[in-house]
Design an enzyme around this catalytic site. Structure first.
Site, mmCIF file in Angstrom:
data_model
loop_
_atom_site.group_PDB
_atom_site.id
_atom_site.type_symbol
_atom_site.label_atom_id
_atom_site.label_comp_id
_atom_site.label_asym_id
_atom_site.label_seq_id
_atom_site.Cartn_x
_atom_site.Cartn_y
_atom_site.Cartn_z
ATOM 1 N N HIS A 82 0.823 -1.217 0.000
ATOM 2 C CA HIS A 82 0.000 0.000 0.000
ATOM 3 C C HIS A 82 0.859 1.270 0.000
ATOM 4 C CE1 HIS A 82 -3.334 -2.644 1.363
ATOM 5 N NE2 HIS A 82 -2.454 -3.162 2.166
HETATM 6 O O1 RIB Z 1 -4.299 -0.723 5.611
HETATM 7 C C1 RIB Z 1 -3.011 -0.624 5.073
HETATM 8 C C2 RIB Z 1 -2.179 0.322 5.874
HETATM 9 O O2 RIB Z 1 -2.099 -0.166 7.217
HETATM 10 C C3 RIB Z 1 -0.722 0.413 5.393
HETATM 11 O O3 RIB Z 1 -0.236 1.704 5.649
HETATM 12 C C4 RIB Z 1 0.003 -0.596 6.244
HETATM 13 O O4 RIB Z 1 1.370 -0.241 6.485
HETATM 14 C C5 RIB Z 1 -0.745 -0.474 7.542
HETATM 15 O O5 RIB Z 1 -0.197 0.626 8.236
#
Ligand code: RIB
Ligand code: CA
Length: 320
Positions: free
Chosen positions: A243
């Site tokens: 992500h």
């Molecule tokens: O939901 C995904 C997010 O939550 C990303 O930033 C991952 O690193 C966690 O922090």
């Protein structure tokens, strides 16, 4: 050269984001002016130690400081089951360099004062951003380019049926930021887009090969294996959703993406809907727009961009 401040919670995908930013810093494409950490994947202090360790491996001497230790209105929840006992999967960070003293908000304030074109990237819970809104309202209002990884907008959550992790950990911070955004709209990279950027063992092997003698390369298998196992246990296959790295590429405009101007709101107090984010895509609320919601991103371009960055680090270490 684009000045970049990242507020993160490394955390495995945050770590890949830091490696990418380090490469662009060495390429002279960005100046990584500071790294602050927020509590989410692990504690803010552990995240700072992780970030400091990764950046020290990559010879980046930007200030790295832990931010708020916990949300203001709910208990802190971390996720060792997702990112590992200390946030880097199966890797226990060798003694991270000492935490220099200092106030994370001073790093933000100084960066805003020095760089009119500062890009702030937030890849963890919005606890620090909401705190900055309270303690430094004038500087907060001058944050002209913010990109956030968070939310599951009109999409299923990864933490509850409707909530994404970053917004669920500190729902009041997310609600406050979108209720009273800085002057510019917040560029929001939410799950329905970021889940599409996947690294599997084959792509990890190619990444490690591309990194060559770059110091962190040898650790990535232990870091990512934990994340692969977590995603498999979630029914997502033996691969990992990266992500935060995709979010950084979108923040810097290094890959094609599309977005739409809209109004985002986040639920904070409902026990079942805590952290739920909604976009008023049809204008029902008749409220001012506060976000640019990313609706698509070119993930193949993101893989190529990661390879470019890794190759740059490999060359740097080959000629050192
Ligand atoms: O939901 C995904 C997010 O939550 C990303 O930033 C991952 O690193 C966690 O922090
Ligand atoms: Ca994160």
């Amino acid at each position: 050269m684009i000045p970049v401040l990242i507020d993160c919670d490394p955390g495995i995908d945050d770590t890949l984001a830091l490696i990418y930013l380090a490469a662009l810093h060495h390429l002279g494409e960005i100046e990584l002016v500071g790294v602050t950490t927020t509590a989410g994947n692990t504690t803010a202090t552990q995240a700072a130690g992780n970030a400091r360790w990764v950046l020290a491996q990559l010879l980046i001497d930007a200030p790295v400081l832990p931010g708020r230790p916990r949300p203001r209105h709910v208990e802190l929840t971390t996720t060792p089951e997702t990112h590992g006992p200390t946030g880097l999967g199966y890797l226990e960070v060798p003694e991270a360099p000492e935490t220099p003293g200092g106030d994370w908000a001073e790093v933000w304030r100084g960066a805003v004062d020095k760089h009119a074109d500062l890009r702030l990237i937030v890849t963890g819970p919005l606890s620090n951003l909401a705190a900055f809104q309270q303690t430094h309202p004038e500087h907060y209002a001058r944050l002209g380019n913010i990109t956030v990884m968070g939310g599951a907008v009109n999409y299923r959550g990864n933490t509850t049926p409707t909530a994404e992790w970053n917004f669920w950990v500190d729902p009041h911070a997310a609600a406050e930021v979108f209720e009273d955004p800085p002057a510019a709209s917040i560029r929001l990279c939410s799950l329905e887009v970021t889940e599409q950027f996947l690294i599997d063992p084959a792509r990890l092997g190619a990444l490690v090969d591309s990194l060559g003698a770059t110091p962190v390369a040898g650790y990535l298998a232990d870091i990512l294996r934990f994340y692969f196992e977590f995603h498999r246990a979630q029914g997502e296959g033996y691969q990992a959703q990266i992500h935060d790295l995709l979010t950084c590429m979108i923040a810097l405009g290094t890959i094609p993406y599309e977005d739409v101007s809209t109004t985002i709101a986040v639920e904070a107090d409902s026990p079942l809907l805590r952290g739920t984010s909604v976009a008023d895509l049809r204008g029902h609320w008749d409220r001012p727009h506060n976000a640019r919601l990313v609706t698509s991103a070119d993930v193949e371009a993101a893989h190529s961009e990661l390879a470019r960055a890794a190759g740059a680090l490999a060359v740097l270490w080959a000629i050192r």
